[in-house]
Design a protein around this motif. Structure first.
Motif, PDB file in Angstrom:
ATOM      1  N   ARG A  12       0.804  -1.217   0.000  1.00  0.00           N
ATOM      2  CA  ARG A  12       0.000   0.000   0.000  1.00  0.00           C
ATOM      3  C   ARG A  12       0.834   1.263   0.000  1.00  0.00           C
ATOM      4  N   ALA A  64     -17.183  -3.798  -0.133  1.00  0.00           N
ATOM      5  CA  ALA A  64     -16.673  -4.922   0.653  1.00  0.00           C
ATOM      6  C   ALA A  64     -16.225  -6.067  -0.252  1.00  0.00           C
ATOM      7  N   ALA A  65     -16.859  -6.209  -1.420  1.00  0.00           N
ATOM      8  CA  ALA A  65     -16.501  -7.291  -2.335  1.00  0.00           C
ATOM      9  C   ALA A  65     -15.135  -7.071  -2.965  1.00  0.00           C
ATOM     10  N   ASP A  67     -12.696  -5.203  -1.558  1.00  0.00           N
ATOM     11  CA  ASP A  67     -11.666  -4.942  -0.544  1.00  0.00           C
ATOM     12  C   ASP A  67     -10.639  -6.071  -0.419  1.00  0.00           C
ATOM     13  N   PRO A  68     -11.052  -7.348  -0.409  1.00  0.00           N
ATOM     14  CA  PRO A  68     -10.037  -8.414  -0.298  1.00  0.00           C
ATOM     15  C   PRO A  68      -9.104  -8.485  -1.509  1.00  0.00           C
ATOM     16  N   MET A  69      -9.538  -7.912  -2.640  1.00  0.00           N
ATOM     17  CA  MET A  69      -8.728  -7.942  -3.856  1.00  0.00           C
ATOM     18  C   MET A  69      -7.747  -6.773  -3.941  1.00  0.00           C
ATOM     19  N   ALA A  71      -4.730  -5.687  -3.080  1.00  0.00           N
ATOM     20  CA  ALA A  71      -3.516  -6.309  -2.552  1.00  0.00           C
ATOM     21  C   ALA A  71      -2.469  -6.361  -3.645  1.00  0.00           C
ATOM     22  N   ALA A  75      -2.293  -2.621  -4.398  1.00  0.00           N
ATOM     23  CA  ALA A  75      -2.547  -2.409  -2.972  1.00  0.00           C
ATOM     24  C   ALA A  75      -2.740  -0.941  -2.601  1.00  0.00           C
ATOM     25  N   ASP A 215      -3.254  -9.353 -10.131  1.00  0.00           N
ATOM     26  CA  ASP A 215      -3.902  -8.612  -9.050  1.00  0.00           C
ATOM     27  C   ASP A 215      -4.933  -7.626  -9.602  1.00  0.00           C
ATOM     28  N   LYS A 218      -8.042  -9.528 -10.914  1.00  0.00           N
ATOM     29  CA  LYS A 218      -8.911  -9.994  -9.823  1.00  0.00           C
ATOM     30  C   LYS A 218      -9.720  -8.842  -9.251  1.00  0.00           C
ATOM     31  N   LEU A 219      -9.111  -7.666  -9.166  1.00  0.00           N
ATOM     32  CA  LEU A 219      -9.826  -6.499  -8.658  1.00  0.00           C
ATOM     33  C   LEU A 219     -10.981  -6.119  -9.576  1.00  0.00           C
ATOM     34  N   ALA A 222     -13.832  -8.600  -9.350  1.00  0.00           N
ATOM     35  CA  ALA A 222     -14.634  -8.405  -8.146  1.00  0.00           C
ATOM     36  C   ALA A 222     -15.608  -7.242  -8.314  1.00  0.00           C
TER      37      ALA A 222
END
Length: 224
Positions: A12, A64-65, A67-69, A71, A75, A215, A218-219, A222
């Motif tokens: 980040r 929220a969906a 957020d885990p992606m 990274a 990030a 990465d 995937k974002l 999502a």
């Protein structure tokens, strides 16, 4: 850069370091005043439609969906808190005609860039590759050039670097950049917004990222 990918570090702190590096150049872009995008759903008096605003603010599940992606190589993306309506963002379409972001009706990765911005130039081939890999009816990379003056420099840069999958969106008035600055979304260049099909902001980033990697894909998946 090799094979369309840059060697950007993960974490980040990417955004912080990148922003620090481009702020000096971006200071020349900070222009007070001027028109801002104003094409969101409106009610009498020119105010945004409260229902559209409320609908975006309620999309906490969508944020929220993704957020885990957030990274690895993406990030530095910040989840929207709260999600907000940005369908009114105004710029010119590839034919040079005024448009708003909400006209597209799809998930978009909006990226503001300029030829004088070194990190922008570095990440442009990766954005081009992301559009080639995922662009279509449901998603588009909307790269908006904000060079002042005519089209000579930005079009020459795109041709020289083989960027051929990105539509040529444009704003040479600095109105779009200043609009994002007023909304506390832009500190310098590049600045990137992840926006859903209803024109609701899900995430935003200042600074570059590796957009051609797993990465980033995937974002986007999502968000879709």
């Amino acid at each position: 850069m090799a094979n369309g990918k840059s060697n950007l570090p993960a974490g980040r702190l990417i955004g912080i370091a990148a922003v620090a590096g481009v702020l000096a150049g971006a200071l020349g872009v900070y222009v007070m005043g001027g028109p801002s995008g104003n094409n969101a759903p409106m009610v009498a008096g020119g105010a945004p439609d409260p229902q559209a605003v409320a609908a975006c603010e309620a999309k906490t599940d969508a944020v929220a969906a993704i957020d885990p992606m957030i990274a690895g190589e993406v990030a530095a993306m910040l989840p929207a808190d709260p999600p907000r309506l940005v369908s009114d963002l105004a710029f010119n379409d590839p034919e040079g005609q005024p448009m708003r972001l909400g006209d597209l009706g799809k998930v978009t990765l909006v990226n503001l860039w300029a030829t004088w911005c070194a990190p922008c130039r570095e990440e442009m081939p990766a954005l081009n590759q992301l559009q080639a890999d995922m662009g279509g009816e449901d998603f588009e990379v909307v790269a908006v050039n904000i060079d002042t003056g005519d089209d000579t420099k930005p079009k020459a840069f795109l041709q020289e670097t083989g960027v051929d999958r990105l539509a040529y969106y444009r704003d040479n008035t600095l109105g779009l950049f200043n609009d994002l600055k007023r909304r506390n979304l832009a500190l310098g260049l590049p600045v990137t917004l992840l926006v859903d099909e209803d024109g609701c902001l899900l995430g935003h980033m200042n600074g570059p990222a590796e957009w051609a990697g797993d990465d980033a894909r995937k974002l986007i998946e999502a968000a879709m």
